[in-house]
Design a protein around this motif. Structure first.
Motif, mmCIF file in Angstrom:
data_model
loop_
_atom_site.group_PDB
_atom_site.id
_atom_site.type_symbol
_atom_site.label_atom_id
_atom_site.label_comp_id
_atom_site.label_asym_id
_atom_site.label_seq_id
_atom_site.Cartn_x
_atom_site.Cartn_y
_atom_site.Cartn_z
ATOM 1 N N TRP A 57 4.437 8.332 -4.569
ATOM 2 C CA TRP A 57 5.248 7.753 -5.643
ATOM 3 C C TRP A 57 5.497 8.767 -6.760
ATOM 4 O O TRP A 57 6.594 8.828 -7.313
ATOM 5 C CB TRP A 57 4.575 6.512 -6.215
ATOM 6 N N GLN A 68 8.291 4.181 -8.512
ATOM 7 C CA GLN A 68 7.514 2.958 -8.308
ATOM 8 C C GLN A 68 6.545 2.896 -9.484
ATOM 9 O O GLN A 68 5.834 3.862 -9.733
ATOM 10 C CB GLN A 68 6.734 3.006 -6.993
ATOM 11 N N TYR A 83 12.412 1.471 -7.814
ATOM 12 C CA TYR A 83 13.576 1.758 -6.987
ATOM 13 C C TYR A 83 13.111 2.320 -5.645
ATOM 14 O O TYR A 83 12.229 3.173 -5.601
ATOM 15 C CB TYR A 83 14.464 2.793 -7.666
ATOM 16 N N HIS A 84 13.743 1.869 -4.570
ATOM 17 C CA HIS A 84 13.393 2.353 -3.234
ATOM 18 C C HIS A 84 13.936 3.748 -2.960
ATOM 19 O O HIS A 84 13.791 4.254 -1.862
ATOM 20 C CB HIS A 84 13.928 1.396 -2.166
ATOM 21 N N GLY A 96 12.707 -3.112 -5.662
ATOM 22 C CA GLY A 96 11.669 -3.904 -5.025
ATOM 23 C C GLY A 96 10.640 -4.297 -6.067
ATOM 24 O O GLY A 96 10.462 -3.599 -7.074
#
Length: 185
Positions: A57, A68, A83-84, A96
């Motif tokens: 991350w 993340q 955000y992915h 997410g």
């Protein structure tokens, strides 16, 4: 370390290795609840399982590919959101999130998601934000619906959860529509 203030009680914070124990405890306490909708829960069995994930991350953030972040409510980790990844060519991202069951119903996730959408459009200059939720995950679906996202369709059997596939609802928001909504507020 990067943080993003949501309000006087809520903050998004990049995690460090030292946060692994608190994150694990939150997930472990909510394991059965989270497992219903998140495919990674069973693979996180001890705090050490988060060490490499936290590094991944942090690397995502360093590469300017989104982030993340832990959701801190009154300085306590109560979930995650981020955000992915960021598709720069198409100027879009997807969000997410998950939240400790004991902290639901307080507006935390709606505020966090609104902050992430604002950041995507106003700071990152993106054009589109997507959110995908399990079709039957009513609490998760309520977030984009409350924020005015458009329901764009269903991805059939798009995610495998332990022993079965389930359908995902796709929601989308465009920068121009978000900015219109903001001007009405």
């Amino acid at each position: 370390m990067f943080t993003l203030t949501v309000d006087e009680e809520i903050e998004l914070k990049l995690l460090e290795r030292k946060d692994a124990a608190e994150l694990f405890e939150t997930v472990d306490r909510c394991r059965d609840y989270l497992r219903e909708w998140l495919p990674w829960v069973d693979s996180m069995q001890k705090k050490e399982d988060y060490y490499s994930i936290i590094e991944m991350w942090l690397e995502q953030f360093k590469k300017n590919d989104g982030f993340q972040a832990a959701i801190l409510y009154k300085d306590k980790i109560v979930g995650m959101a981020g955000y992915h990844g960021i598709d720069r060519n198409n100027q879009k991202t997807s969000i997410g999130y998950w939240l400790d069951k004991d902290y639901q119903g307080k507006g935390i996730m709606t505020k966090v998601t609104k902050t992430l959408v604002d950041y995507a459009f106003y700071e990152l200059g993106l054009n589109r934000v997507e959110i995908q939720c399990g079709v039957h995950n009513i609490k998760s679906r309520a977030i984009p619906e409350r924020l005015g996202f458009k329901q764009e369709g269903i991805l059939r059997e798009a995610e495998f959860l332990y022993d079965h596939f389930h359908d995902l609802m796709v929601y989308g928001m465009l920068a121009k529509d978000w900015k219109k909504e903001e001007s009405r507020s």
